[in-house]
Design a protein around this motif. Structure first.
Motif, PDB file in Angstrom:
ATOM      1  N   ILE A   7       0.877  -1.174   0.000  1.00 33.08           N
ATOM      2  CA  ILE A   7       0.000   0.000   0.000  1.00 33.08           C
ATOM      3  C   ILE A   7       0.913   1.223   0.000  1.00 33.08           C
ATOM      4  O   ILE A   7       1.616   1.487   0.976  1.00 33.08           O
ATOM      5  CB  ILE A   7      -0.950  -0.020   1.220  1.00 33.08           C
ATOM      6  N   GLY A   8       0.934   1.941  -1.135  1.00 39.46           N
ATOM      7  CA  GLY A   8       1.853   3.066  -1.313  1.00 39.46           C
ATOM      8  C   GLY A   8       2.947   2.668  -2.284  1.00 39.46           C
ATOM      9  O   GLY A   8       3.998   2.165  -1.881  1.00 39.46           O
ATOM     10  N   VAL A   9       2.646   2.880  -3.590  1.00 36.47           N
ATOM     11  CA  VAL A   9       3.593   2.433  -4.617  1.00 36.47           C
ATOM     12  C   VAL A   9       4.451   3.627  -5.057  1.00 36.47           C
ATOM     13  O   VAL A   9       4.345   4.109  -6.178  1.00 36.47           O
ATOM     14  CB  VAL A   9       2.834   1.805  -5.817  1.00 36.47           C
ATOM     15  N   GLY A  10       5.275   4.117  -4.127  1.00 38.18           N
ATOM     16  CA  GLY A  10       6.175   5.232  -4.431  1.00 38.18           C
ATOM     17  C   GLY A  10       7.597   4.718  -4.560  1.00 38.18           C
ATOM     18  O   GLY A  10       7.835   3.583  -4.991  1.00 38.18           O
ATOM     19  N   GLU A  11       8.521   5.569  -4.159  1.00 37.52           N
ATOM     20  CA  GLU A  11       9.951   5.268  -4.311  1.00 37.52           C
ATOM     21  C   GLU A  11      10.327   3.922  -3.665  1.00 37.52           C
ATOM     22  O   GLU A  11      10.877   3.040  -4.309  1.00 37.52           O
ATOM     23  CB  GLU A  11      10.719   6.423  -3.637  1.00 37.52           C
ATOM     24  N   ILE A  12       9.988   3.770  -2.399  1.00 37.64           N
ATOM     25  CA  ILE A  12      10.456   2.569  -1.695  1.00 37.64           C
ATOM     26  C   ILE A  12       9.588   1.354  -2.041  1.00 37.64           C
ATOM     27  O   ILE A  12      10.090   0.232  -2.156  1.00 37.64           O
ATOM     28  CB  ILE A  12      10.567   2.791  -0.158  1.00 37.64           C
ATOM     29  N   GLY A  13       8.295   1.590  -2.266  1.00 41.04           N
ATOM     30  CA  GLY A  13       7.408   0.491  -2.672  1.00 41.04           C
ATOM     31  C   GLY A  13       7.882  -0.127  -3.982  1.00 41.04           C
ATOM     32  O   GLY A  13       7.937  -1.347  -4.136  1.00 41.04           O
ATOM     33  N   ARG A  14       8.259   0.731  -4.932  1.00 43.03           N
ATOM     34  CA  ARG A  14       8.732   0.235  -6.241  1.00 43.03           C
ATOM     35  C   ARG A  14      10.029  -0.550  -6.083  1.00 43.03           C
ATOM     36  O   ARG A  14      10.225  -1.588  -6.717  1.00 43.03           O
ATOM     37  CB  ARG A  14       8.961   1.411  -7.206  1.00 43.03           C
ATOM     38  N   ALA A  54      -8.125  -2.965  -6.780  1.00 44.48           N
ATOM     39  CA  ALA A  54      -9.100  -1.878  -6.920  1.00 44.48           C
ATOM     40  C   ALA A  54      -9.028  -0.912  -5.745  1.00 44.48           C
ATOM     41  O   ALA A  54      -9.432   0.244  -5.855  1.00 44.48           O
ATOM     42  CB  ALA A  54     -10.501  -2.476  -7.040  1.00 44.48           C
ATOM     43  N   GLY A  55      -8.524  -1.379  -4.602  1.00 47.99           N
ATOM     44  CA  GLY A  55      -8.449  -0.506  -3.431  1.00 47.99           C
ATOM     45  C   GLY A  55      -7.548  -1.117  -2.377  1.00 47.99           C
ATOM     46  O   GLY A  55      -7.112  -2.271  -2.502  1.00 47.99           O
ATOM     47  N   ASN A  56      -7.299  -0.353  -1.302  1.00 50.72           N
ATOM     48  CA  ASN A  56      -6.386  -0.829  -0.256  1.00 50.72           C
ATOM     49  C   ASN A  56      -6.931  -2.063   0.473  1.00 50.72           C
ATOM     50  O   ASN A  56      -6.181  -2.949   0.873  1.00 50.72           O
ATOM     51  CB  ASN A  56      -6.107   0.294   0.753  1.00 50.72           C
ATOM     52  N   GLN A  57      -8.268  -2.130   0.631  1.00 56.36           N
ATOM     53  CA  GLN A  57      -8.840  -3.298   1.318  1.00 56.36           C
ATOM     54  C   GLN A  57      -8.594  -4.575   0.515  1.00 56.36           C
ATOM     55  O   GLN A  57      -8.299  -5.628   1.083  1.00 56.36           O
ATOM     56  CB  GLN A  57     -10.350  -3.093   1.550  1.00 56.36           C
ATOM     57  N   ALA A  75      -0.945   8.515   6.165  1.00 57.11           N
ATOM     58  CA  ALA A  75      -1.142   7.220   6.833  1.00 57.11           C
ATOM     59  C   ALA A  75      -2.586   7.025   7.294  1.00 57.11           C
ATOM     60  O   ALA A  75      -3.192   5.972   7.045  1.00 57.11           O
ATOM     61  CB  ALA A  75      -0.195   7.095   8.015  1.00 57.11           C
ATOM     62  N   ALA A  76      -3.148   8.039   7.952  1.00 58.92           N
ATOM     63  CA  ALA A  76      -4.497   7.874   8.502  1.00 58.92           C
ATOM     64  C   ALA A  76      -5.489   7.586   7.384  1.00 58.92           C
ATOM     65  O   ALA A  76      -6.315   6.672   7.476  1.00 58.92           O
ATOM     66  CB  ALA A  76      -4.898   9.125   9.277  1.00 58.92           C
ATOM     67  N   ASP A  77      -5.350   8.342   6.283  1.00 59.40           N
ATOM     68  CA  ASP A  77      -6.255   8.171   5.145  1.00 59.40           C
ATOM     69  C   ASP A  77      -6.097   6.775   4.523  1.00 59.40           C
ATOM     70  O   ASP A  77      -7.073   6.112   4.182  1.00 59.40           O
ATOM     71  CB  ASP A  77      -5.932   9.271   4.119  1.00 59.40           C
ATOM     72  N   ALA A  78      -4.834   6.313   4.409  1.00 60.04           N
ATOM     73  CA  ALA A  78      -4.585   5.012   3.762  1.00 60.04           C
ATOM     74  C   ALA A  78      -5.060   3.847   4.629  1.00 60.04           C
ATOM     75  O   ALA A  78      -5.484   2.814   4.108  1.00 60.04           O
ATOM     76  CB  ALA A  78      -3.094   4.861   3.461  1.00 60.04           C
ATOM     77  N   LEU A  79      -5.008   4.022   5.958  1.00 58.42           N
ATOM     78  CA  LEU A  79      -5.271   2.879   6.850  1.00 58.42           C
ATOM     79  C   LEU A  79      -6.654   2.893   7.492  1.00 58.42           C
ATOM     80  O   LEU A  79      -7.156   1.839   7.900  1.00 58.42           O
ATOM     81  CB  LEU A  79      -4.217   2.833   7.969  1.00 58.42           C
ATOM     82  N   ALA A  80      -7.251   4.085   7.574  1.00 61.27           N
ATOM     83  CA  ALA A  80      -8.528   4.192   8.291  1.00 61.27           C
ATOM     84  C   ALA A  80      -9.560   3.249   7.690  1.00 61.27           C
ATOM     85  O   ALA A  80      -9.721   3.179   6.471  1.00 61.27           O
ATOM     86  CB  ALA A  80      -9.028   5.630   8.238  1.00 61.27           C
ATOM     87  N   LEU A 102       0.008   2.810  15.255  1.00 60.40           N
ATOM     88  CA  LEU A 102      -0.475   1.895  14.210  1.00 60.40           C
ATOM     89  C   LEU A 102      -1.538   0.965  14.786  1.00 60.40           C
ATOM     90  O   LEU A 102      -2.557   0.679  14.150  1.00 60.40           O
ATOM     91  CB  LEU A 102       0.691   1.066  13.655  1.00 60.40           C
ATOM     92  N   ARG A 103      -1.287   0.508  16.029  1.00 59.19           N
ATOM     93  CA  ARG A 103      -2.233  -0.406  16.678  1.00 59.19           C
ATOM     94  C   ARG A 103      -3.565   0.306  16.927  1.00 59.19           C
ATOM     95  O   ARG A 103      -4.636  -0.276  16.768  1.00 59.19           O
ATOM     96  CB  ARG A 103      -1.621  -0.922  17.985  1.00 59.19           C
TER      97      ARG A 103
END
Ligand code: NDP
Length: 254
Positions: A7-14, A54-57, A75-80, A102-103
């Protein structure tokens, strides 16, 4: 661990996707979040083991281990609202977000770890700090070089602060090359020489029989060039400024 989510396909994800896939005989299935659409599409076109969800879930639902690699403010938006069951291990590579936070976002019962992968994961040559140690997480980062589990989150944050010095190091090298070019060297030649000089110095770090202080002393002749530049430029005031900013960075990470 055959299904990996990112989740998060940026510099480090790639970099992680490439490290897991490039030239690997049996790469894991990788499920990417749809944001950063162009990078995700490029990766899935290049690697047959990679698909975009299609989505993070959906990423979570399809994966045994999920890497969270968005920036701190996202983070909050991606994980909420994500529902994660206890069979899925979540690994946050986000700097500055504590396990407790995170917990709080993901809920109790989710196996959680933090890690500090760096771009050399792409060549499977990264030493990745992890906390807490988890067999699946440490095995995952071993595939990308080496996992280095640390004893507590305080130690993890100290390591994290250290990684914040990398671009200073590259900028230092760029300044040396620019200085040399300013004195008439061809800029490409100046850069090539600086790269070679410090590439060789980097390789000497592999010799752990000599401490860092010892390496410095061994490269220095009394009253020589190295001693002159070190004592003039990297003087106690400069060293103290560096340790103070590291303290400030660490305080923000804690
Ligand atoms: N770069 C590095 O070397 C390292 C980075 N990290 C950590 O990794 C994290 C990411 O860094 P980096 O890769 O450099 O950042 P990037 O900005 O390159 O990538 C972040 C990605 O996250 C995506 N994103 C933003 N919001 C969401 C969301 N709600 N759901 C899914 N994806 C989302 C962005 O998509 P969009 O483009 O559409 O906004 C973007 O593709 C940071 O927390 C950083 O601390 C850790 C170790 C090393």
């Amino acid at each position: 661990m055959q299904h990996i989510g990112i989740i998060g396909v940026g510099e480090i994800g790639r970099a992680i996707v490439d490290g897991l896939s490039d030239g690997v005989d049996h790469p894991p299935r990788i499920h990417l979040s749809p944001r950063g659409a162009r990078a995700a599409a490029e990766l899935s076109a290049r690697h047959p083991n990679v698909r975009v969800c299609a989505g993070n879930q959906e990423v979570v639902n399809r994966s045994d281990l999920v890497i969270i690699a968005v920036r701190r403010p996202d983070a909050a938006d991606a994980l909420a609202g994500l529902r994660v069951d206890e069979r899925t291990v979540v690994v946050s590579v986000m700097a500055g977000i504590a396990l407790a936070e995170l917990r709080r976002i993901l809920g109790p019962g989710v196996p959680l770890a933090r890690a500090i992968p760096l771009p050399p994961v792409r060549e499977r040559r990264c030493v990745t700090v992890t906390y807490p140690s988890h067999p699946a997480v440490d095995a995952f980062f071993a595939r990308l070089g080496q996992a280095l589990p640390v004893a507590d989150e305080a130690a993890f944050n100290v390591m994290s602060a250290l990684t914040g010095t990398l671009t200073t190091h590259y900028s230092f090298l760029a300044t040396l090359a620019t200085w040399a070019a300013g004195h008439g060297l061809d800029p490409d030649e100046a850069e090539r020489y600086v790269r070679g000089l410090f590439g060789a110095a980097g390789r000497s770090l592999a010799d752990e029989s000599r401490s860092l202080q010892r390496l410095a002393a061994d490269h220095e002749t009394p009253n020589g060039l190295n001693e002159r530049i070190r004592t003039t430029w990297f003087d106690p005031t400069n060293a103290e400024t560096l340790t103070k900013v590291l303290d400030t960075v660490l305080a923000d990470l804690d």
